[in-house]
Design a protein around this motif. Structure first.
Motif, PDB file in Angstrom:
ATOM      1  N   ARG A   1      -1.741 -23.861  -4.563  1.00 45.72           N
ATOM      2  CA  ARG A   1      -1.510 -25.067  -5.364  1.00 45.72           C
ATOM      3  C   ARG A   1      -1.827 -24.853  -6.827  1.00 45.72           C
ATOM      4  NH1 ARG A   1      -5.370 -28.968  -2.144  1.00 45.72           N
ATOM      5  NH2 ARG A   1      -6.611 -27.078  -2.475  1.00 45.72           N
ATOM      6  N   LYS A   2      -2.615 -23.807  -7.141  1.00 44.16           N
ATOM      7  CA  LYS A   2      -3.031 -23.584  -8.525  1.00 44.16           C
ATOM      8  C   LYS A   2      -2.013 -22.781  -9.334  1.00 44.16           C
ATOM      9  CE  LYS A   2      -8.005 -23.967  -7.784  1.00 44.16           C
ATOM     10  NZ  LYS A   2      -9.330 -23.341  -7.965  1.00 44.16           N
ATOM     11  N   TRP A   3      -1.002 -22.183  -8.680  1.00 44.96           N
ATOM     12  CA  TRP A   3      -0.041 -21.411  -9.465  1.00 44.96           C
ATOM     13  C   TRP A   3       1.406 -21.595  -9.028  1.00 44.96           C
ATOM     14  CZ3 TRP A   3       2.461 -17.452  -6.678  1.00 44.96           C
ATOM     15  CH2 TRP A   3       1.869 -17.072  -5.458  1.00 44.96           C
ATOM     16  N   LEU A   4       1.641 -22.388  -7.964  1.00 44.97           N
ATOM     17  CA  LEU A   4       3.005 -22.675  -7.526  1.00 44.97           C
ATOM     18  C   LEU A   4       3.284 -24.169  -7.644  1.00 44.97           C
ATOM     19  CD1 LEU A   4       3.514 -20.490  -4.331  1.00 44.97           C
ATOM     20  CD2 LEU A   4       4.615 -20.192  -6.557  1.00 44.97           C
ATOM     21  N   THR A   5       4.542 -24.513  -7.750  1.00 46.68           N
ATOM     22  CA  THR A   5       4.928 -25.920  -7.716  1.00 46.68           C
ATOM     23  C   THR A   5       4.571 -26.493  -6.345  1.00 46.68           C
ATOM     24  OG1 THR A   5       7.153 -25.355  -6.974  1.00 46.68           O
ATOM     25  CG2 THR A   5       6.805 -25.519  -9.352  1.00 46.68           C
ATOM     26  N   PRO A   6       4.367 -27.807  -6.238  1.00 45.03           N
ATOM     27  CA  PRO A   6       3.939 -28.387  -4.947  1.00 45.03           C
ATOM     28  C   PRO A   6       4.876 -28.063  -3.789  1.00 45.03           C
ATOM     29  CG  PRO A   6       3.658 -29.968  -6.730  1.00 45.03           C
ATOM     30  CD  PRO A   6       4.380 -28.801  -7.324  1.00 45.03           C
ATOM     31  N   SER A   7       6.198 -28.121  -4.016  1.00 50.74           N
ATOM     32  CA  SER A   7       7.124 -27.870  -2.900  1.00 50.74           C
ATOM     33  C   SER A   7       7.083 -26.402  -2.480  1.00 50.74           C
ATOM     34  CB  SER A   7       8.535 -28.260  -3.317  1.00 50.74           C
ATOM     35  OG  SER A   7       8.932 -27.526  -4.476  1.00 50.74           O
TER      36      SER A   7
ATOM     37  N   LEU B   1       3.864 -22.243 -11.783  1.00 50.95           N
ATOM     38  CA  LEU B   1       3.633 -23.361 -12.710  1.00 50.95           C
ATOM     39  C   LEU B   1       3.929 -22.971 -14.150  1.00 50.95           C
ATOM     40  CD1 LEU B   1       0.331 -24.870 -11.238  1.00 50.95           C
ATOM     41  CD2 LEU B   1       2.665 -25.703 -10.971  1.00 50.95           C
ATOM     42  N   SER B   2       3.833 -21.673 -14.466  1.00 55.30           N
ATOM     43  CA  SER B   2       4.144 -21.205 -15.820  1.00 55.30           C
ATOM     44  C   SER B   2       5.641 -21.141 -16.071  1.00 55.30           C
ATOM     45  CB  SER B   2       3.532 -19.812 -16.033  1.00 55.30           C
ATOM     46  OG  SER B   2       4.065 -18.876 -15.105  1.00 55.30           O
ATOM     47  N   GLY B   3       6.468 -21.387 -15.045  1.00 50.42           N
ATOM     48  CA  GLY B   3       7.915 -21.316 -15.190  1.00 50.42           C
ATOM     49  C   GLY B   3       8.506 -19.988 -14.773  1.00 50.42           C
ATOM     50  N   ARG B   4       7.673 -19.018 -14.429  1.00 47.42           N
ATOM     51  CA  ARG B   4       8.155 -17.694 -14.060  1.00 47.42           C
ATOM     52  C   ARG B   4       8.675 -17.717 -12.617  1.00 47.42           C
ATOM     53  NH1 ARG B   4       4.433 -12.488 -14.995  1.00 47.42           N
ATOM     54  NH2 ARG B   4       4.887 -13.129 -17.134  1.00 47.42           N
ATOM     55  N   LEU B   5       9.800 -17.009 -12.378  1.00 45.99           N
ATOM     56  CA  LEU B   5      10.378 -16.888 -11.039  1.00 45.99           C
ATOM     57  C   LEU B   5       9.785 -15.650 -10.372  1.00 45.99           C
ATOM     58  CD1 LEU B   5      12.480 -17.957  -8.984  1.00 45.99           C
ATOM     59  CD2 LEU B   5      14.131 -16.388 -10.022  1.00 45.99           C
ATOM     60  N   VAL B   6       9.240 -15.803  -9.162  1.00 44.78           N
ATOM     61  CA  VAL B   6       8.607 -14.700  -8.455  1.00 44.78           C
ATOM     62  C   VAL B   6       9.236 -14.549  -7.075  1.00 44.78           C
ATOM     63  CG1 VAL B   6       6.413 -14.912  -9.665  1.00 44.78           C
ATOM     64  CG2 VAL B   6       6.789 -16.233  -7.575  1.00 44.78           C
ATOM     65  N   ARG B   7       9.188 -13.296  -6.563  1.00 41.76           N
ATOM     66  CA  ARG B   7       9.627 -12.981  -5.212  1.00 41.76           C
ATOM     67  C   ARG B   7       8.397 -12.778  -4.342  1.00 41.76           C
ATOM     68  NH1 ARG B   7      14.064 -13.937  -2.875  1.00 41.76           N
ATOM     69  NH2 ARG B   7      13.857 -12.036  -1.621  1.00 41.76           N
ATOM     70  N   ILE B   8       8.383 -13.390  -3.157  1.00 43.19           N
ATOM     71  CA  ILE B   8       7.228 -13.329  -2.265  1.00 43.19           C
ATOM     72  C   ILE B   8       7.706 -12.810  -0.922  1.00 43.19           C
ATOM     73  CG2 ILE B   8       5.343 -14.625  -1.214  1.00 43.19           C
ATOM     74  CD1 ILE B   8       5.641 -16.693  -3.431  1.00 43.19           C
ATOM     75  N   SER B   9       7.034 -11.734  -0.418  1.00 41.47           N
ATOM     76  CA  SER B   9       7.380 -11.145   0.867  1.00 41.47           C
ATOM     77  C   SER B   9       6.151 -11.143   1.756  1.00 41.47           C
ATOM     78  CB  SER B   9       7.895  -9.699   0.684  1.00 41.47           C
ATOM     79  OG  SER B   9       9.024  -9.663  -0.161  1.00 41.47           O
TER      80      SER B   9
ATOM     81  N   ARG C   1       3.102  -9.923  -0.605  1.00 46.45           N
ATOM     82  CA  ARG C   1       3.408  -9.264  -1.871  1.00 46.45           C
ATOM     83  C   ARG C   1       4.088 -10.267  -2.790  1.00 46.45           C
ATOM     84  NH1 ARG C   1       6.972  -4.210  -0.921  1.00 46.45           N
ATOM     85  NH2 ARG C   1       6.638  -4.065  -3.176  1.00 46.45           N
ATOM     86  N   VAL C   2       3.583 -10.338  -4.035  1.00 44.62           N
ATOM     87  CA  VAL C   2       4.134 -11.245  -5.049  1.00 44.62           C
ATOM     88  C   VAL C   2       4.507 -10.391  -6.259  1.00 44.62           C
ATOM     89  CG1 VAL C   2       3.721 -13.274  -6.477  1.00 44.62           C
ATOM     90  CG2 VAL C   2       2.621 -13.099  -4.227  1.00 44.62           C
ATOM     91  N   ARG C   3       5.772 -10.497  -6.722  1.00 47.68           N
ATOM     92  CA  ARG C   3       6.208  -9.714  -7.870  1.00 47.68           C
ATOM     93  C   ARG C   3       7.205 -10.548  -8.668  1.00 47.68           C
ATOM     94  NH1 ARG C   3       8.503  -8.103  -3.241  1.00 47.68           N
ATOM     95  NH2 ARG C   3      10.779  -7.866  -3.120  1.00 47.68           N
ATOM     96  N   PRO C   4       7.266 -10.306  -9.974  1.00 44.54           N
ATOM     97  CA  PRO C   4       8.247 -11.047 -10.784  1.00 44.54           C
ATOM     98  C   PRO C   4       9.663 -10.726 -10.345  1.00 44.54           C
ATOM     99  CG  PRO C   4       6.618  -9.952 -12.168  1.00 44.54           C
ATOM    100  CD  PRO C   4       6.438  -9.417 -10.793  1.00 44.54           C
ATOM    101  N   ALA C   5      10.494 -11.737 -10.322  1.00 35.51           N
ATOM    102  CA  ALA C   5      11.894 -11.534  -9.977  1.00 35.51           C
ATOM    103  C   ALA C   5      12.622 -10.821 -11.115  1.00 35.51           C
ATOM    104  CB  ALA C   5      12.576 -12.856  -9.654  1.00 35.51           C
TER     105      ALA C   5
END
Length: 807
Positions: A120-126, A152-160, A171-175
């Motif tokens: 909740r501290k770094w992703l949008t609620p949905s 929340l910063s507006g950056r798009l990330v890929r999560i596996s 794993r979390v990395r910038p798209a």
């Protein structure tokens, strides 16, 4: 050597060189036994030493294998930390995850790394809810997933999400493709990673810069600008000046792509030949550092190829840092490490063993005082076996306190020494201050309550609980003022809610222009509470409560009593004045008829009748004097007594007082009047006073002296000048006055007894004190030795001039 030992013993023993016989064998037996024991001991010692050497080699081999395994583990960890992605590993579903990589990919710089696990501290609620759902399925059913999310910063990330070796891995990395609103390096505001790099480079003393992917300079530190200025490179329109040509920049890019790390500029750019060029990558660009070669020799061994740009950053940090390899050899250190431990950099750069460093520090008296130093050193060197960072305090002999942090790496240990002496001193002073504050608040008789800007109780003392009948456990939970009001309403149902509704206005008022307030509350149970609301500098409000029930009752009783006394005194004055005037008329008649009988006009009186008539006249005259004194005192008390100041002849005043005394004594039928001696000094100054009042003063003093002196005793009246004041001194030979009675002599209706005589009314001396005070004079009583009393009256020669001088 072992075989030669018996031959040497045989050669040194003559008995053994003789022919062998039974007797010889008997004689040689002890020597043979000794030789055998010696040989056995030598052989056993050799075997023990050999076995120990093999054991040490086995232990060293085991440690070597463990170090290699730990190095492999640290290498894997370093690889994960160096990747431009974030890895979270849950080895147990109910424990916190292990975090590897760069948390600032998703977290703001001010957040703790552990906050990564709170989506909740770094992703949008949905997206956070969706990731939580997928992670739960991954842990319970091993269902892998891949999804995209927006931070929340507006950056798009890929999560596996995957399950490997029984552990859930995220794993979390910038798209690769970012939203159009994401910022590039060439935008007005650089990306957050570049900002972090710029912050670090600005701290370095060496020239450093950041380039965009197209090779454009976007940032340079102060050392770079200074070097550019010294080389004659000027900037245009505020742009960063360039030290390299386009061809040199292309060469750097090619060299960096082939072998990233340190480049020798001696053959590339002669003007910068004294520097080594350190290149390293940052997100959306590269960064460079020019490092002077003498700085390399001065700080650490040539390990830049291993540490890269971290070496320069470590050197710029003011905290002592040292890096050791798995063989406990020093690989790198910064200047702060040398300065703090007072070690020679030339000695340290040789890759010295950590044990040698510890031994030198102990010799210099810079390590903690330990009874068993070897055991302490052995415990410390176990840092190479750590799997997680360790912290321990070091209390140095010079009074400093260190926080020694041991951080295991892929090939050794990093030591960080934080000087926490001032921090501990501040904490100690803070704790002492808090303790004193707590004890002080607990000892106060006033109830104290401090409310924060949110209306919650932040500080209180036990007296607050007893004053308002509040449970201490409720106050300890820092309740809101509304909760306190509710608790008071339950404890005091009559008026508790009303009182605290009014007090609440003083607390919730956040107007910056508000002033402190105070007041009194009268409760239904009869208690009176004074309160004060004080605004504190940090915006909080302090309320103090004092129970003034007893003092208020005392004040009311004293006021009522004082009013009663004032009323009684006023009635007394009116009564005395009225009675005095009423007594004067019949007294005048008595005196008139007594004089008529004594004159013989109505017939001659016999001796007994004449004596009675004289007693009536004397008593009437004394009563008249008392009435006059009472009226004079009443006039003075009313504040309407006035003096008629005129030039006076002192001899005349004394004669009038003596005549009055003689008349009184004659009327009283005194058998032997006192021997009155008058002594008036010559050249007295002009005396201005109220003649009638001065005569009354002298008459009362002389009559008092005669009354308490033996018949025919000497009474002396002396008049003298002392610094512009007329001093009247009356001395008698009667019974002296004690120190206890001096203070009461001038009180009304007080007198003194002498040899069983009856006490007088005491108004005479009260009149004396009143009239002397009206003239601005003083009066004093002294005891004469061996008997008698002395009264000294000092009056200004001119009271009007004395008052003007005083003003």
């Amino acid at each position: 050597m072992i075989q030669a030992a018996p031959l040497a013993i045989l050669a040194a023993t003559p008995a053994l060189s003789a022919p062998i016989s039974s007797a010889g064998i008997t004689d040689a037996a002890p020597v043979a036994i000794a030789i055998g024991a010696l040989g056995f001991g030598l052989l056993a010692s050799y075997m023990v030493r050999r076995s120990r050497r093999y054991s040490d080699e086995a232990v060293d081999q085991a440690y070597q294998q463990m170090a290699e395994m730990r190095a492999e583990l640290d290498l894997s960890t370093a690889i994960l930390d160096g990747l431009n992605e974030l890895t979270l590993i849950w080895r147990d579903a109910n424990t916190a995850p292990a975090i590897y990589g760069q948390p600032d990919i998703v977290l703001p710089r001010a957040q703790d790394n552990e906050a990564v696990a709170d989506f909740r501290k770094w992703l949008t609620p949905s997206d956070g809810a969706e990731l939580t759902r997928h992670l739960s399925s991954l842990k319970t059913a091993a269902r892998s997933f891949d999804l995209s999310a927006v931070a929340l910063s507006g950056r798009l990330v890929r999560i596996s999400g995957r399950v490997l070796g029984g552990a859930a891995i995220l794993r979390v990395r910038p798209a690769t493709a970012q939203p159009e609103k994401s910022l590039q390096l060439t935008d007005a505001i650089p990306p957050r990673d570049v900002l972090d790099t710029e912050t670090i480079l600005d701290l370095l003393p060496s020239p450093a810069w950041v380039r965009s992917p197209r090779g454009e300079l976007v940032h340079a530190n102060a050392a770079y600008w200074k070097l550019a200025e010294s080389l004659g490179h000027k900037s245009r329109a505020g742009d960063v000046p360039e030290l390299f040509t386009a061809a040199e920049i292309d060469m750097q890019q090619r060299e960096f792509a082939a072998t990233p790390g340190v480049l020798d500029l001696a053959n590339v750019l002669p003007a910068l030949g004294t520097y080594d060029l350190v290149l390293f990558s940052v997100e959306n660009g590269t960064a460079g550092l020019l490092r002077a070669r003498q700085d390399v020799q001065e700080t650490s061994p040539p390990v830049e190829a291993e540490f890269g740009s971290s070496a320069g950053i470590i050197d710029a940090i003011a905290t002592p840092i040292a890096i050791f390899d798995k063989g406990r050899k020093l690989r790198h250190f910064n200047k702060a490490y040398c300065a703090f431990w007072e070690l020679d950099p030339k000695w340290l750069k040789s890759g010295v063993d950590e044990s040698a460093i510890l031994d030198r520090l102990r010799t210099q008296g810079q390590l903690p005082s330990e009874a068993d130093y070897r055991a302490w050193r052995a415990r410390h060197l176990k840092s190479y076996n750590l799997t997680a960072p360790r912290e321990e305090p070091w209390y140095l002999p010079d009074g400093r306190t260190l926080n020694a942090v041991s951080v295991p790496t892929n090939d050794g240990v990093i030591y960080i020494f934080e000087n926490i002496t001032e921090q501990l001193a501040l904490e100690s002073r803070y704790n002492a201050l808090i303790h004193v504050q707590s004890e002080t608040l607990g000892a106060l008789s006033e109830g104290v309550a401090v409310f924060g800007t949110n209306g919650r109780l932040t500080l209180h003392n036990p007296r607050l609980s007893s004053l308002w009948k509040l449970p201490m456990n409720e106050l300890g939970r820092h309740p809101h003022i509304d909760q306190i009001a509710e608790a008071c309403a339950r404890a005091m149902p009559e008026d508790g809610a009303t009182i605290w509704a009014d007090l609440k206005q003083n607390i919730i008022d956040l107007n910056p222009a508000r002033t402190d307030r105070s007041g009194r509350v009268t409760r239904a149970d009869g208690r009176m509470i004074d309160y004060a609301a004080t605004r504190l500098p940090d915006g909080q409000t302090m309320m103090t409560f004092v129970d003034v029930t007893e003092s208020a009752n005392y004040q009311r009783v004293l006021k009522e009593r004082n009013d009663a006394l004032v009323t009684a005194d006023r009635l007394k004055d009116a009564f005395v004045q009225n009675v005095s005037y009423e007594l004067r008329s019949p007294l005048t008649n008595i005196i008139g008829f007594a004089d008529l009988l004594a004159s013989g006009t109505v017939g001659e009186l016999n001796d007994k009748q004449r004596a009675y008539t004289d007693y009536i006249r004397a008593s009437s005259q004394t009563l008249g004097i008392l009435i006059d004194n009472i009226l004079d005192l009443a006039t003075a008390d009313a504040g309407v007594a006035e003096l008629r100041l005129e030039r006076q002849d002192i001899q005349t005043l004394v004669d009038r007082a003596r005549a009055g005394l003689a008349g009184t004594l004659t009327a009283a039928g005194s058998e032997t009047p006192p021997n009155l001696i008058i002594d008036i000094a010559d050249d007295l100054p002009e005396f201005v006073a109220d003649g009638t009042r001065i005569v009354q003063v002298l008459y009362n003093l002389l009559s008092n002296a005669a009354r308490y002196s033996a018949p025919g005793a000497e009474v002396r009246l002396s008049v003298s000048d002392r610094a512009g004041r007329i001093v009247f001194t009356i001395e008698d030979e009667g019974v002296g006055i004690s120190d206890e009675l001096k203070a009461a002599m001038f009180q009304r209706f007080e007198g003194r007894s002498a040899e069983g005589r009856q006490r007088g009314a005491g108004l005479g001396l009260a009149i004396v004190k009143t009239f002397v005070s009206l003239h601005g004079g003083t009066i004093a009583l002294e005891r004469r030795e061996p008997r008698g009393t002395r009264v000294i009256v000092s009056i200004p020669a001119n009271p009007a001039e004395a008052v003007s001088a005083a003003e």
